[in-house]
Motif scaffolding. Structure first.
Motif, PDB file in Angstrom:
ATOM      1  N   ASP A  17       0.832  -1.203   0.000  1.00  0.00           N
ATOM      2  CA  ASP A  17       0.000   0.000   0.000  1.00  0.00           C
ATOM      3  C   ASP A  17       0.866   1.252   0.000  1.00  0.00           C
ATOM      4  OD1 ASP A  17      -2.353  -1.385  -0.095  1.00  0.00           O
ATOM      5  OD2 ASP A  17      -2.962  -0.971   1.963  1.00  0.00           O
ATOM      6  N   LEU A  21       0.724   4.134  -2.845  1.00  0.00           N
ATOM      7  CA  LEU A  21       0.405   5.526  -2.518  1.00  0.00           C
ATOM      8  C   LEU A  21       1.463   6.460  -3.078  1.00  0.00           C
ATOM      9  CD1 LEU A  21      -0.778   5.068   1.170  1.00  0.00           C
ATOM     10  CD2 LEU A  21      -2.193   5.873  -0.712  1.00  0.00           C
ATOM     11  N   GLU A  25       1.012   9.223  -6.287  1.00  0.00           N
ATOM     12  CA  GLU A  25       0.981  10.601  -5.765  1.00  0.00           C
ATOM     13  C   GLU A  25       0.917  11.627  -6.890  1.00  0.00           C
ATOM     14  OE1 GLU A  25       1.388  13.616  -2.659  1.00  0.00           O
ATOM     15  OE2 GLU A  25       1.634  11.480  -2.254  1.00  0.00           O
ATOM     16  N   PHE A 101      -5.373   6.841   3.029  1.00  0.00           N
ATOM     17  CA  PHE A 101      -4.611   7.638   2.080  1.00  0.00           C
ATOM     18  C   PHE A 101      -3.607   8.580   2.733  1.00  0.00           C
ATOM     19  CE2 PHE A 101      -8.622   7.377  -0.764  1.00  0.00           C
ATOM     20  CZ  PHE A 101      -8.261   6.103  -1.181  1.00  0.00           C
ATOM     21  N   TRP A 107      -2.357  13.601  -1.547  1.00  0.00           N
ATOM     22  CA  TRP A 107      -3.387  12.719  -0.994  1.00  0.00           C
ATOM     23  C   TRP A 107      -4.146  13.430   0.133  1.00  0.00           C
ATOM     24  CZ3 TRP A 107      -5.143   8.268  -2.892  1.00  0.00           C
ATOM     25  CH2 TRP A 107      -4.330   7.502  -3.732  1.00  0.00           C
ATOM     26  N   MET A 160      -5.536  -0.388  -0.213  1.00  0.00           N
ATOM     27  CA  MET A 160      -5.871   0.934  -0.742  1.00  0.00           C
ATOM     28  C   MET A 160      -6.485   0.818  -2.139  1.00  0.00           C
ATOM     29  SD  MET A 160      -3.680   1.974  -3.386  1.00  0.00           S
ATOM     30  CE  MET A 160      -3.766   3.728  -3.219  1.00  0.00           C
TER      31      MET A 160
END
Length: 327
Positions: A17, A21, A25, A101, A107, A160
């Protein structure tokens, strides 16, 4: 966004995750900037007929609520309450996405912007309902307390990617629900208000749909499995509210939100736009998920057809009964 070769070729097992992320981005930043350019400011108070408002009984000693005080249709009333109670759980939704997040960078900026935009939906609907006396204020408050007291926990907290996939479909489902509620409300002002809210929800859907598209590019097998899981297990976020099953049945029969709408107007548009069922280059796990998703959609279409047949028969019986009563 042009993905680096290392991003496009990373094995599924490498995608934690945290790494996803970070990889997404830049996409989030681009989508956030696009959203801020197209989102138009609107004021909830401008869509509330304050001149219709008056004191209720209780501390102010006003007039007690009665069913006939509003021109909102019975179906519209049921759906408005479901939509409002769903919006009321915003603190829990914010906690879910902020935890998943994060609150830093693009985020975090998006999480807070989304929360602010969603917040005005509940404000506007509640003000409208109370000013127009469309619902029993005591029953509404008790339902709010019960629903929010139970909190909200996502069915799709596996990863996620599950969260991104869920909101891509859920935001569109919410848009459709608001739009159709306005159409069946019997009040042009209510329809106008819910059209503004539906427009917000559509912009949110586009944000998450584009994010899901990027996820399908960089982690196709994992993203495909997330889409399959979300679609086959989908439930609206308000499913835990008091009396939801009965209200959902009325909403379905009335044509606001049902299996046919869910299949044709929510699931299929997102799947088609992302070409999920035509995606190539998948590994064994992704290919299996894609095949299972296709089979599920075929079955759901069959279920929707059966629902339509039952709905038509029920509405025909009701119309006949009403005609006999009128005669």
């Amino acid at each position: 966004m042009t993905l680096a070769p290392a991003q496009r070729t990373a094995p599924a097992a490498a995608w934690t995750d945290a790494r996803l992320l970070l990889a997404l981005e830049e996409v989030v930043e681009g989508e956030l900037n696009r959203h801020l350019k197209v989102a138009k400011e609107w004021m909830p108070h401008e869509y509330v007929p304050w001149s219709q408002g008056r004191d209720f009984d209780g501390v102010m000693g006003g007039e007690a609520w009665e069913l006939g005080q509003s021109k909102v249709t019975p179906l519209g009333r049921v759906s408005l309450v479901v939509n409002l109670l769903t919006e009321d759980n915003l603190p829990s939704y914010h906690h879910e996405i902020a935890t998943m997040f994060g609150r830093d960078g693009a985020w975090g900026t998006w999480v807070h912007r989304w929360t602010a935009e969603e917040g005005r939906h509940g404000i506007a609907i509640r003000d409208y309902l109370l000013a127009t006396r469309a619902v029993d204020p005591v029953a509404l408050e008790r339902a709010r307390m019960e629903h929010m007291g139970a909190g909200f926990e996502s069915d799709n907290a596996h990863s996620m990617l599950h969260s991104v996939a869920y909101v891509a479909f859920q935001e569109l489902a919410t848009r459709i629900s608001h739009r159709n509620t306005g159409h069946f409300s019997g009040d042009p002002l209510c329809e106008q208000l819910l059209a503004k809210i539906a427009n917000d929800e559509n912009l949110h859907m586009v944000f998450y749909r584009n994010l899901l598209k990027a996820a399908l590019e960089i982690a196709p097998d994992l993203a495909m499995q997330a889409v399959r899981d979300v679609v086959t297990q989908f439930r609206m976020p308000g499913h835990g509210m008091p009396g939801f099953e009965r209200s959902a049945a009325q909403i379905a029969i009335g044509g606001i939100y049902n299996l046919r709408i869910h299949h044709d107007d929510v699931l299929m548009p997102v799947l088609r736009h992302l070409r999920v069922l035509e995606l190539t280059g998948l590994g064994p796990a992704g290919l299996q998920a894609q095949q299972e998703l296709g089979l599920y959609m075929d079955g759901l279409n069959t279920q929707a057809t059966r629902f339509e047949e039952r709905q038509a028969a029920l509405l025909a019986r009701r119309a006949a009964a009403a005609e006999r009563k009128a005669g």
